[in-house]
Structures are given as structure tokens and as C-alpha cells.
Design an enzyme around this catalytic site. Sequence first.
Site, PDB file in Angstrom:
ATOM      1  CB  CYS A 138      -0.907   0.031   1.219  1.00  0.00           C
ATOM      2  SG  CYS A 138      -1.731   1.618   1.428  1.00  0.00           S
ATOM      3  CB  VAL A 139       1.120   4.100  -2.384  1.00  0.00           C
ATOM      4  CG1 VAL A 139      -0.317   4.598  -2.416  1.00  0.00           C
ATOM      5  CG2 VAL A 139       2.077   5.259  -2.592  1.00  0.00           C
TER       6      VAL A 139
END
Lengths: 130, 135
Positions: free
Chosen positions: A78-79
Site C-alpha cells: 500500500c502506497v
Amino acid sequence: MKFSIQVNEGPYQHQASDSAYQFTKAALEKGHECFRVFFYHDGVLNGTRLTTPPQDDRNVVNNWTELAEKYDLDLVVCVAAAQRRGIVDDGEAERNGKDATNIAPRFRISGLGQLVEAAIQSERLVVFGD
Amino acid sequence: MSDTKNFMFLNRRAPYGTIYAWESLEVVLIAAAFEQNVSLMFADDGVYELTKGQDTAGIGMKNFSPTYRTLGDYEVRHMYVDKASLEARGLTADDLVQVEWEDWETEESVDNIVEVVDSEKVAELLAESDVVFSF
């Protein structure tokens, strides 16, 4: 059956990533499909290639990379969670002016939409964490 | 991708102390943007996430609790609270924020989508969900 996996904890501190790995490996060996493995919260820390565990211990990060190579798994970090915790690929380094990257082979950084899509596309989303 | 599923977000942690509650909320907002049927369940210490009057000034953390009150605008239709968890912590529905919901097309509205439910109903709602995200 088509699974997706969510890993919510980092390596070594917690067994979640090991359990997720064992589950995914067993499912694939039985002929099931894994649409995606999504790393969230401290789970993003499973995606750094700079991890150097003692030689007589398992290498959690390499385990994932090798499994991904064998089965062409989609390992997504997840960024937003990665930015908070310093997991960086080339694109993130450029966007945020960082002087290094540490993303492990076969991992990629992307958005939470990838988790939601995995939940929609898969018959089961299995969450590993506390 | 036209599938619509019933997503249940099971929130079990206090809002501060760990990041789970906050990062859970981020997934809720994305899931709603994907036009899924999104419901939230608050159980165990998760019931503290909805308490009124949170003030985080003393701990240097961002107070993200106002976001819960906007979830109705993101088309989150149900926010359930486990009654036993609430009672075990000496709380009642009066201690919780209210969340309004309105359908812009039909103008149907609900004053408060926060609903306290008993354990049997909690189990039923979880069983009915297609996907349970547990945070």
C-alpha cells in the site's frame, strides 16, 4: 478457489506474515489461485530488500519474493502505508525526493484500490494480523 | 468490474495507541468510492472510535474522529455498535457521535445511521457479509 491475502503486520515481530506465506504456499500447491497479496499497516515492511536476518533464521522477505517468482504472484504494498514507513521504489523516490530505494524484487507499490479490487474479484479475502 | 459486494469493516481497536483505526478508515473511504455496499461494525475497544468529544492535543496525534461523521456522505449506510462492548466500557449510545445519511437522488434520509446491536445480531451481520475486513 480464488483467494486474496491481506498481511497487516511486519516480519519477525509478528507471525502474521509467516502464516500468510505458509497459507498462500499451501493453497497454491493444492492448485488454488491467488489473485493478489496486499501488504497493509506495518505489513508493508515485508517489502524491503534491506532485511538481513541471521543466517540460521528464515528470510521472510525472500520467501515472498521466491514464492512470487515461482507462481507469478502479485505482491502489492500500500502506497500510503509505505510512505509512512519508508518503503520506496524508483517512482516514489523520484516523487518524494528520496535518495534511495528499498523495495524487494517482485513487490510493487500501489493504492488501496488494489485491496478493494482484490476483495471484489476473489472468492475469499483472508486477513492475517492481530 | 460491475460486481457489488457487501463489505463489512470490523473495527476492534481504540482510535489511538495504534494506527489500525485510522488506516481502516482509509480503506472504508476507498471501498465506498468503488461503489460497494459498505457497513461498519464497532466492537471491543473499537467502540471508542465513535465516542464524542475526542481531543488529541495532549498526545500530538491528528484527531481523525470528525471523519466518521462524514461517512454518510460517502454512502456508508450502516454503522453498527456491539452492545456488549459498549456496556463493558461503561458507555451508552449517548456517548457516541451521530452520523446522518441522505440519498441525494431519492432525498430519503436517516438522522443517525449509528445503531447499537446485540451479539446475536453482530454474528448475523458478519455472516451475511461477502467480505469482512478486520482491523
